[in-house]
Design an enzyme around this catalytic site. Structure first.
Site, PDB file in Angstrom:
ATOM      1  N   ALA A  32       0.685  -1.076  -0.592  1.00 30.49           N
ATOM      2  CA  ALA A  32       0.065   0.077   0.204  1.00 30.49           C
ATOM      3  C   ALA A  32       0.499   1.245  -0.097  1.00 30.49           C
ATOM      4  CB  ALA A  32      -0.898   0.332   1.375  1.00 30.49           C
ATOM      5  N   LEU A  33       2.072   0.895  -0.956  1.00 31.81           N
ATOM      6  CA  LEU A  33       2.416   2.669  -0.938  1.00 31.81           C
ATOM      7  C   LEU A  33       2.325   3.854  -1.295  1.00 31.81           C
ATOM      8  CD1 LEU A  33       5.441   0.278  -2.643  1.00 31.81           C
ATOM      9  CD2 LEU A  33       4.867  -0.325  -0.804  1.00 31.81           C
ATOM     10  N   GLY A  36       5.906   8.655   0.949  1.00 29.13           N
ATOM     11  CA  GLY A  36       7.174   8.580   2.090  1.00 29.13           C
ATOM     12  C   GLY A  36       7.438   6.386   1.694  1.00 29.13           C
ATOM     13  N   HIS A  37       7.267   6.274   1.648  1.00 27.38           N
ATOM     14  CA  HIS A  37       7.698   4.591   1.134  1.00 27.38           C
ATOM     15  C   HIS A  37       8.999   4.643  -0.531  1.00 27.38           C
ATOM     16  CE1 HIS A  37       3.846   2.512   2.814  1.00 27.38           C
ATOM     17  NE2 HIS A  37       4.893   2.261   3.526  1.00 27.38           N
ATOM     18  N   ASP A 152       7.461   5.793  12.228  1.00 29.55           N
ATOM     19  CA  ASP A 152       7.308   5.472  12.719  1.00 29.55           C
ATOM     20  C   ASP A 152       8.803   4.708  13.731  1.00 29.55           C
ATOM     21  OD1 ASP A 152       4.938   3.646  12.404  1.00 29.55           O
ATOM     22  OD2 ASP A 152       5.454   3.093  10.357  1.00 29.55           O
ATOM     23  N   SER A 187       0.376   7.902   5.439  1.00 31.14           N
ATOM     24  CA  SER A 187       0.366   6.646   6.298  1.00 31.14           C
ATOM     25  C   SER A 187      -0.868   5.520   4.969  1.00 31.14           C
ATOM     26  CB  SER A 187      -0.625   6.460   7.286  1.00 31.14           C
ATOM     27  OG  SER A 187      -0.687   5.182   7.699  1.00 31.14           O
ATOM     28  N   ARG A 189      -2.617   4.659   6.073  1.00 28.89           N
ATOM     29  CA  ARG A 189      -4.041   4.023   6.757  1.00 28.89           C
ATOM     30  C   ARG A 189      -5.334   5.517   7.078  1.00 28.89           C
ATOM     31  NH1 ARG A 189      -1.413   1.346  11.637  1.00 28.89           N
ATOM     32  NH2 ARG A 189      -2.092  -0.684  11.393  1.00 28.89           N
TER      33      ARG A 189
HETATM   34  O1  PAF Z   1       6.270  -0.015   8.717  1.00 31.33           O
HETATM   35  C1  PAF Z   1       6.361  -1.348   8.328  1.00 31.33           C
HETATM   36  O2  PAF Z   1       5.537  -1.308   7.298  1.00 31.33           O
HETATM   37  C2  PAF Z   1       6.462  -2.700   8.919  1.00 31.33           C
HETATM   38  O3  PAF Z   1       6.408  -2.852  10.366  1.00 31.33           O
HETATM   39  C3  PAF Z   1       7.832  -3.038   8.418  1.00 31.33           C
HETATM   40  C4  PAF Z   1       8.959  -2.615   9.213  1.00 31.33           C
HETATM   41  C5  PAF Z   1       7.653  -3.492   7.243  1.00 31.33           C
HETATM   42  C6  PAF Z   1       7.647  -4.506   9.092  1.00 31.33           C
HETATM   43  O4  PAF Z   1       6.913  -5.486   8.751  1.00 31.33           O
END
Ligand code: PAF
Length: 288
Positions: A32-33, A36-37, A152, A187, A189
């Site tokens: 679910a990029l 941020g990712h 996080d 996020s 979410r």
């Molecule tokens: O932050 C996340 O998406 C998850 O906690 C991680 C680091 C990929 C571990 O499943």
């Protein structure tokens, strides 16, 4: 971009491709990029020869089965986004590959209490599952650098401690949170917020942004109380707002000079749980 679903296949490819010391940057995700990712994946590409990403919705880190069930899995869209961000290799294992029946994948590590505070008590088992899977992924990919978002904050602190405790030859690169134009931290979410909650959500970061200034004038507990009040008045259910030592995540009753602090918040916006944080350094002792 290559996509590997098995440990054997990704390891065979990486072994062959890194024979001359080519560096590998790794970004673990649950898919679910969002931007941020993608910023982590692009940065991994800039700083290494190979940018490797994993997508694995890790069942052992969900303490709420409904949350696991509802977790979005837009894999085709994720693949397109990864290609556009310059990802070289996607590791896309299934549950049986990561947790083969009969194999003990748990890891013994001294987390120095980092997992006992904040998110720890609120999400029992979450950090155990997260540490287990990140350890397993690192063991498989064996990257030179690991890219994790500061959104996080506690998660990346715990992984930093795991790497140090187990003396893993990996450099953790904590990366700044990426925000929407109105300040809401990105996020997966956020997509579940109703229009009403989405409109209110920027208040979380607006409040966090006031922390540094307020700490010059007020005690830590009074800053925490006034932010709780503002967020509650807007309808959020506040789980915690804590201003703690940025390294140990332990509570501090008053700031010493040049103390690195981080203010972390977890709230419910309707039925969506959001977290965010801001870090800073004190100049003077507070007034408490
Ligand atoms: O932050 C996340 O998406 C998850 O906690 C991680 C680091 C990929 C571990 O499943």
């Amino acid at each position: 971009m290559f996509i590997f679903k098995t440990i054997n296949d990704i390891q065979a490819y990486l072994r062959k491709s890194t024979q001359n010391g080519e560096k590998v940057g790794f970004t673990p995700t649950m898919g679910a990029l969002h931007s941020g990712h993608l910023s982590l994946i692009s940065r991994a590409k800039e700083e290494n020869v190979f940018s490797v990403c994993s997508i694995f919705v890790n069942p052992t880190q969900f303490n709420d089965p409904k949350d696991l069930e509802k977790y979005p899995r837009p894999i085709e869209q994720d693949i397109q986004l990864l290609i556009s961000a310059g990802c070289d290799i996607l590791f896309l294992p299934d549950v049986a590959e990561m947790y083969p029946p009969g194999l003990d994948v748990s890891v013994k590590v001294n987390l120095g209490g980092l997992d006992q505070v904040l998110e720890g008590p609120k999400r029992p088992g979450h950090f155990d599952g997260m540490v287990t899977i990140v350890h397993r992924l690192l063991d498989i990919v064996q990257p030179d650098k690991l890219y994790m978002g500061l959104k996080d904050y506690q998660q990346q602190a715990i992984i930093g401690q795991m790497i140090a405790d187990l003396q893993m030859p990996i450099e953790l690169i904590p990366c700044e949170s990426i925000r929407e134009a109105d300040g809401l931290a990105m996020s997966s979410r956020n997509a579940r917020l109703s229009p009403e909650w989405r409109a209110k959500a920027p208040l979380i970061y607006q409040e966090l942004n006031t922390v540094a200034g307020r700490l010059d004038l007020e005690s830590i507990s009074s800053v925490e109380a006034s932010i709780t009040y503002s967020l509650s008045a807007a309808g959020f259910k506040v789980e915690y707002i804590s201003i703690v030592d940025a390294g140990t995540l332990q509570e501090i009753s008053s700031l010493s000079s040049n103390q690195n602090w981080v203010a972390l918040v977890a709230v419910w916006a309707g039925d969506v749980r959001l977290i965010d944080n801001i870090a800073g350094q004190s100049k003077f002792s507070d007034l408490s």
